[in-house]
Design a protein around this motif. Structure first.
Motif, PDB file in Angstrom:
ATOM      1  N   MET A   1      21.130   8.043 -26.866  1.00 53.07           N
ATOM      2  CA  MET A   1      22.426   8.731 -26.836  1.00 53.07           C
ATOM      3  C   MET A   1      22.325   9.964 -25.923  1.00 53.07           C
ATOM      4  SD  MET A   1      24.652   9.891 -30.160  1.00 53.07           S
ATOM      5  CE  MET A   1      23.725  11.376 -30.459  1.00 53.07           C
ATOM      6  N   ALA A   2      23.291  10.043 -25.012  1.00 50.31           N
ATOM      7  CA  ALA A   2      23.263  11.203 -24.099  1.00 50.31           C
ATOM      8  C   ALA A   2      23.484  12.484 -24.899  1.00 50.31           C
ATOM      9  CB  ALA A   2      24.362  11.053 -23.061  1.00 50.31           C
ATOM     10  N   ARG A   3      22.895  13.547 -24.384  1.00 54.47           N
ATOM     11  CA  ARG A   3      23.097  14.821 -25.079  1.00 54.47           C
ATOM     12  C   ARG A   3      24.536  15.293 -24.910  1.00 54.47           C
ATOM     13  NH1 ARG A   3      18.335  18.634 -23.039  1.00 54.47           N
ATOM     14  NH2 ARG A   3      16.728  17.076 -23.159  1.00 54.47           N
ATOM     15  N   LYS A   4      25.017  16.004 -25.883  1.00 55.95           N
ATOM     16  CA  LYS A   4      26.346  16.598 -25.801  1.00 55.95           C
ATOM     17  C   LYS A   4      26.310  17.756 -24.803  1.00 55.95           C
ATOM     18  CE  LYS A   4      28.307  14.185 -29.071  1.00 55.95           C
ATOM     19  NZ  LYS A   4      29.173  13.083 -28.662  1.00 55.95           N
ATOM     20  N   LYS A   5      27.469  18.035 -24.245  1.00 57.37           N
ATOM     21  CA  LYS A   5      27.584  19.184 -23.335  1.00 57.37           C
ATOM     22  C   LYS A   5      28.496  20.214 -24.001  1.00 57.37           C
ATOM     23  CE  LYS A   5      29.016  20.248 -18.598  1.00 57.37           C
ATOM     24  NZ  LYS A   5      29.228  19.663 -17.253  1.00 57.37           N
ATOM     25  N   ILE A   6      27.975  21.397 -24.145  1.00 59.23           N
ATOM     26  CA  ILE A   6      28.719  22.430 -24.860  1.00 59.23           C
ATOM     27  C   ILE A   6      29.033  23.582 -23.910  1.00 59.23           C
ATOM     28  CG2 ILE A   6      28.653  24.027 -26.822  1.00 59.23           C
ATOM     29  CD1 ILE A   6      26.753  21.936 -28.138  1.00 59.23           C
ATOM     30  N   ALA A   7      30.315  23.808 -23.685  1.00 56.90           N
ATOM     31  CA  ALA A   7      30.745  24.896 -22.800  1.00 56.90           C
ATOM     32  C   ALA A   7      30.974  26.144 -23.639  1.00 56.90           C
ATOM     33  CB  ALA A   7      32.028  24.489 -22.079  1.00 56.90           C
ATOM     34  N   LEU A   8      30.290  27.207 -23.281  1.00 50.88           N
ATOM     35  CA  LEU A   8      30.520  28.491 -23.945  1.00 50.88           C
ATOM     36  C   LEU A   8      31.324  29.339 -22.972  1.00 50.88           C
ATOM     37  CD1 LEU A   8      26.959  29.108 -25.465  1.00 50.88           C
ATOM     38  CD2 LEU A   8      28.929  27.929 -26.495  1.00 50.88           C
ATOM     39  N   ILE A   9      32.575  29.582 -23.314  1.00 51.20           N
ATOM     40  CA  ILE A   9      33.444  30.321 -22.397  1.00 51.20           C
ATOM     41  C   ILE A   9      33.410  31.787 -22.822  1.00 51.20           C
ATOM     42  CG2 ILE A   9      35.704  30.434 -21.322  1.00 51.20           C
ATOM     43  CD1 ILE A   9      34.304  27.685 -21.039  1.00 51.20           C
ATOM     44  N   GLY A  10      32.716  32.596 -22.028  1.00 51.49           N
ATOM     45  CA  GLY A  10      32.450  33.988 -22.378  1.00 51.49           C
ATOM     46  C   GLY A  10      30.968  34.125 -22.684  1.00 51.49           C
ATOM     47  N   GLY A  11      30.317  34.961 -21.919  1.00 52.65           N
ATOM     48  CA  GLY A  11      28.875  35.141 -22.104  1.00 52.65           C
ATOM     49  C   GLY A  11      28.559  36.540 -22.613  1.00 52.65           C
ATOM     50  N   GLY A  12      29.440  37.049 -23.469  1.00 50.16           N
ATOM     51  CA  GLY A  12      29.252  38.398 -23.995  1.00 50.16           C
ATOM     52  C   GLY A  12      28.358  38.396 -25.227  1.00 50.16           C
TER      53      GLY A  12
END
Ligand code: A3D
Length: 311
Positions: A1-12
């Motif tokens: 199973m391919a890994r999930k891709k998690i977008a973190l919007i904001g790097g604070g």
């Protein structure tokens, strides 16, 4: 199973802890997005965590960027982009500035990651989730707000401190908007299955409810610059994990209501089932008249903030 891709919007503050938790739990690969002026911070934080992955014994690719195209195909987006409170500010004081940011974020997620399950954290929470849904046009199951998990985490912690028991054994839920009008429901709280009301006098419970309502402000006052960030990150990751692993956890969160609790067309805190279908279901609770009044009062505060978005 391919890994999930998690977008973190904001790097604070919250974004950095989110990246660490996602890596530690091996929930998927991380792409952290920030504005061009902060691209170095996003790159630096994700590289820093990457260098810790061999030490943690986890596999996770992390990267930082200011180019939204890099989130293409993300499965989950956790949005913390926005300005936090400073002492003396209400969450609503952030509305104008964060609405501009949320508009930009929503347009980019719609363009590059239209299938992502979106968890919003930016304040004023209920109005920001509403705006995000309105701008993206995403279905209601795909967009949720993080607040109740944190608010109940706070409530449970205060109960545990008072009783000297493990917070893990406390169950609780909270309704309403994320702010001073929130409606904790001590009537339904239990400690290892024992009703809280049987373990604590009413005035102690009232004091805990009051502290829970003001808990975010307490931290803002202590930090002096910025707001809580560890526990908000932990809360958002709990929601993301339930989605990714289809755990179907029942978590209090800001969900879009269409008739539940007699509320129509607003995001507000309710217990919801989070699974691979996103927000799969809202659970309705039979409320007392007093609780209904408190929820309606909270709804008025949410409606006002939503009206101010002019969306
Ligand atoms: P902070 O450390 O300032 O991080 C926010 C980041 O967002 C900054 O690095 C910004 O540069 C970045 N940003 C701004 N605009 C954009 C954009 N268009 N695209 C991508 N990134 C952008 O804040 P924080 O992490 O402490 O808090 C983030 C938000 O969460 C604030 O609005 C807080 O009020 C809110 N918050 C909510 C809760 C809830 O329980 C709902 C709790 C704590 C904080």
């Amino acid at each position: 199973m391919a890994r999930k891709k998690i977008a973190l919007i904001g790097g604070g503050q919250i974004g950095g802890i989110l990246a660490l938790l996602v890596a530690q739990k091996e929930l998927g690969d991380v792409v952290m997005v920030d504005i061009p002026e902060k691209e170095g911070v996003a790159k630096g934080k994700t590289l820093d965590i990457t260098e810790g992955t061999p030490l943690m014994g986890v596999d996770c690719n992390l990267s930082g960027t200011s180019n939204y195209a890099d989130i293409a195909g993300a499965d989950v987006a956790i949005i913390t982009a926005g300005v936090p409170r400073k002492p003396g500010m209400s969450r609503e004081d952030l509305l104008d500035v964060n609405l501009k940011i949320m508009t930009n974020v929503a347009e980019n997620i719609k363009k590059y990651a239209p299938n992502a399950f979106c968890i919003i954290t930016t304040n004023p929470l209920d109005a920001m989730v509403y705006s995000f849904k309105k701008i993206t046009g995403f279905p209601k199951n795909q967009v949720v707000g993080m607040a109740g998990v944190l608010d109940t985490g706070r409530f449970k912690s205060f109960v545990a401190m008072e009783l000297g028991v493990s917070a893990e054994d406390i169950t609780a839920t909270v309704l309403g908007g994320h702010g001073p009008t929130m409606v904790p429901l001590p009537r339904l709280a239990t400690v290892g299955g024992v009703p809280l009301m049987e373990l604590m006098p009413q005035e102690k419970i009232d004091a805990i409810v009051d502290r829970t309502r003001k808990a975010g402000t307490e931290i803002v006052g202590l930090l002096g610059n910025g707001s809580a960030f560890f526990s908000p990150a932990i809360s958002s990751v709990e929601m993301a994990e339930s989605y990714i692993k289809d755990k179907k956890r029942v978590l209090p969160c800001a969900a879009y209501l269409e008739g539940e609790y007699g509320i129509n067309g607003y995001y507000i805190g309710v217990p919801a089932v989070i699974g691979s279908g996103g927000v799969e279901k809202v659970l309705e609770i039979e409320l007392t008249d007093e609780e209904k009044d408190m929820l309606n009062n909270s709804l008025e505060a949410v409606k006002k903030a939503v009206a101010d978005t002019k969306l």
